[in-house]
Design an enzyme around this catalytic site. Structure first.
Site, mmCIF file in Angstrom:
data_model
loop_
_atom_site.group_PDB
_atom_site.id
_atom_site.type_symbol
_atom_site.label_atom_id
_atom_site.label_comp_id
_atom_site.label_asym_id
_atom_site.label_seq_id
_atom_site.Cartn_x
_atom_site.Cartn_y
_atom_site.Cartn_z
ATOM 1 N N LYS A 178 0.836 -1.194 0.000
ATOM 2 C CA LYS A 178 0.000 0.000 0.000
ATOM 3 C C LYS A 178 0.874 1.250 0.000
ATOM 4 O O LYS A 178 1.912 1.286 0.689
ATOM 5 C CB LYS A 178 -0.898 -0.036 1.240
ATOM 6 C CG LYS A 178 -1.941 1.059 1.350
ATOM 7 C CD LYS A 178 -2.842 0.777 2.554
ATOM 8 C CE LYS A 178 -3.894 1.847 2.752
ATOM 9 N NZ LYS A 178 -4.803 1.518 3.877
ATOM 10 N N SER A 222 -9.622 2.449 2.331
ATOM 11 C CA SER A 222 -8.284 2.912 1.945
ATOM 12 C C SER A 222 -7.388 1.838 1.345
ATOM 13 O O SER A 222 -6.541 2.152 0.516
ATOM 14 C CB SER A 222 -7.589 3.607 3.113
ATOM 15 O OG SER A 222 -7.113 2.718 4.075
ATOM 16 N N SER A 276 -10.302 -0.762 6.930
ATOM 17 C CA SER A 276 -9.696 -0.640 5.602
ATOM 18 C C SER A 276 -8.897 -1.849 5.126
ATOM 19 O O SER A 276 -8.411 -1.834 3.999
ATOM 20 C CB SER A 276 -8.821 0.611 5.538
ATOM 21 O OG SER A 276 -9.633 1.754 5.636
#
Length: 466
Positions: free
Chosen positions: A83, A156, A180
């Protein structure tokens, strides 16, 4: 099995076996992944940065190691994504924020360093909402759900969920502050493990809210998630908040039977306000675990109303600290959702925050007591099947209670959870179930989830046409 065009939907543990036995090479697999990203991701939008040269160099080193009989473990030669709030040395860490476009990481995060030390190949950095909060910056695009482009792809860690689901990496790092890892795992039909708070170092990971942020793996199976967590977990001198608790044998736990494991069920709680397909998936999970010898026990889930209501404000206070250097000084660079969160956090009084701390401690203590009689709790990850993007606000309801009721409590308590596919709705949208355990009992989660996946095939279904 050795043909590259057959490899992209393997579980990472399956790929690791082929790498170890030299049936496929890390370079072959990495090249195939990069070609697939180039072909599919311009539409899906899961990556922010593709590190082709670096990935191929890592794959070449892994291939040489394997040729010399040096295999570091189940991540060796396996292409993964991280990420884009996780530092990779020499690469921007944008955290979904245009104003961070020139923020180049001087060093690897602890998570990145541990993945690379285990021989993993880092394909690139994955898309996320602004600052890892609830919405994409208005100048940036959101990833598309590969099952249905018109549906929610999660919050997210949506880039991580989309990439794993679409066969654009074999596993990914996500983070979870209020759901998330769980929302994009549910929305994209993948398996996401949110570890106990502190189990994984946050050094080199951009903060949303320090005491709520959990860093963990998103994969195709519980066994895969165990393999990734085994590598990234553990204490870290660079992060004093990383737990010193010993890391157990998570990979071994994935193969243990569940006979005698106590599965806690609050039937009223897990069905209240939950739609039919989601409830059916949860009930199916309970039935499968019972058939494998787990003991189903009735529990009373503690009322989470206060902590769910407090989460936004608590997150806001902590996020305001994380963004102190740029907000409000550079307010014009922020999107509305994140700016509103930061404004709210800066406006709260010390008395208001202390009341939230006390409510959080009260709920956490009541939840801990539930694990006196149960080892694993079963419940939905979301109260409804992944909705179309334009209906999300309506389905979430006032203050997004229905969206947050099954996720936020476990950020406030710091509890470990695993989210995995539990079935499909009548219109072929994945449904998901969430398992929860006591602090630092990730082995129980992996044990139960892997047992369920050994008896079902939901996690082996993939988006049609990809």
């Amino acid at each position: 099995m050795g043909s590259a065009d057959q490899l992209h939907y393997l579980q990472l543990t399956e790929l690791a076996t082929l790498v170890r036995t030299k049936e496929v090479s890390p370079v072959e697999v990495t090249e195939a992944q990069l070609e697939r990203i180039a072909a599919l991701d311009p539409e899906l939008g899961s990556y922010t940065t593709v590190l082709s040269e670096r990935a191929l160099a890592q794959a070449t080193r892994a291939q040489a190691d394997v040729a010399n009989g040096r295999v570091l473990g189940p991540l060796h030669g396996v292409p993964l994504g991280v990420k884009d709030l996780v530092d990779v040395a020499g690469v921007p860490t944008r955290a979904g924020m245009p104003l961070r476009s020139e923020v180049i990481a001087a060093a690897d995060s602890t998570v990145t360093a541990r993945l690379q030390a285990a021989g993993a190949v880092i394909l690139g950095k994955l898309n996320l909402t602004e600052g890892a909060f609830s919405a994409y910056h208005p100048t940036l695009r959101a990833p598309l759900n590969p099952w249905d482009h018109g549906r929610y792809a999660g919050v997210s860690s949506s880039g991580s969920g989309v990439a794993v689901a679409a066969g654009l990496c074999y596993g990914a790092i996500g983070s979870d502050t209020g759901g998330s890892i769980r929302f994009p795992s549910a929305a994209n039909g993948v398996t996401g493990l949110k570890p106990t708070w502190g189990r994984v170092s946050r050094h080199g990971v951009a903060e949303l809210a320090a005491t709520l942020d959990h860093v963990g793996p998103m994969c195709r199976s519980a066994a895969d998630a165990a393999a990734m967590l085994q590598v990234i977990a553990g204490s870290d001198r660079a992060d004093p908040t990383a737990a010193r608790e010993p890391v157990p044998d998570l990979v071994g736990a994935a193969g243990q039977p569940v006979k005698g494991l106590r599965i806690g069920v609050d039937s009223d709680w897990i069905h209240a306000g939950v739609d039919g397909p989601t409830a059916a998936g949860v009930d199916h999970t309970i039935a499968v675990l019972a058939s494998l010898g787990a003991e189903i026990v009735d529990i009373r889930f503690p009322d989470p109303t206060a902590v769910v209501a407090d989460w936004f404000d608590m997150c806001g206070v902590q996020a305001a600290i994380a963004h102190e250097a740029t907000f409000p000084a550079r307010r014009e660079g922020y999107g509305q959702a994140l700016a509103d969160l930061l404004d709210r956090g800066r406006a709260l009084t010390g008395l208001e925050y202390q009341r939230m701390i006390l409510a959080r401690a009260d709920f956490s203590g009541r939840l801990a007591a539930v694990f006196d009689v149960a080892d694993v709790l079963v419940m939905p990850a979301m109260a409804f099947v992944t909705p179309p993007v334009d209906l999300l606000a309506e389905l979430a309801g006032p203050d997004r209670w229905r969206l947050r009721k099954f996720t936020v409590p476990f950020n406030m308590s710091g509890s470990p959870t695993i989210t995995l596919p539990s079935g499909f709705s009548p219109d072929d949208v994945p449904t998901a179930v969430q398992l929860v355990a006591r602090h630092f009992d990730e082995p129980a989660l992996v044990r139960a989830a892997a047992a369920f996946q050994s008896e079902t095939t939901w996690h082996r279904r993939h988006p049609p046409g990809l």
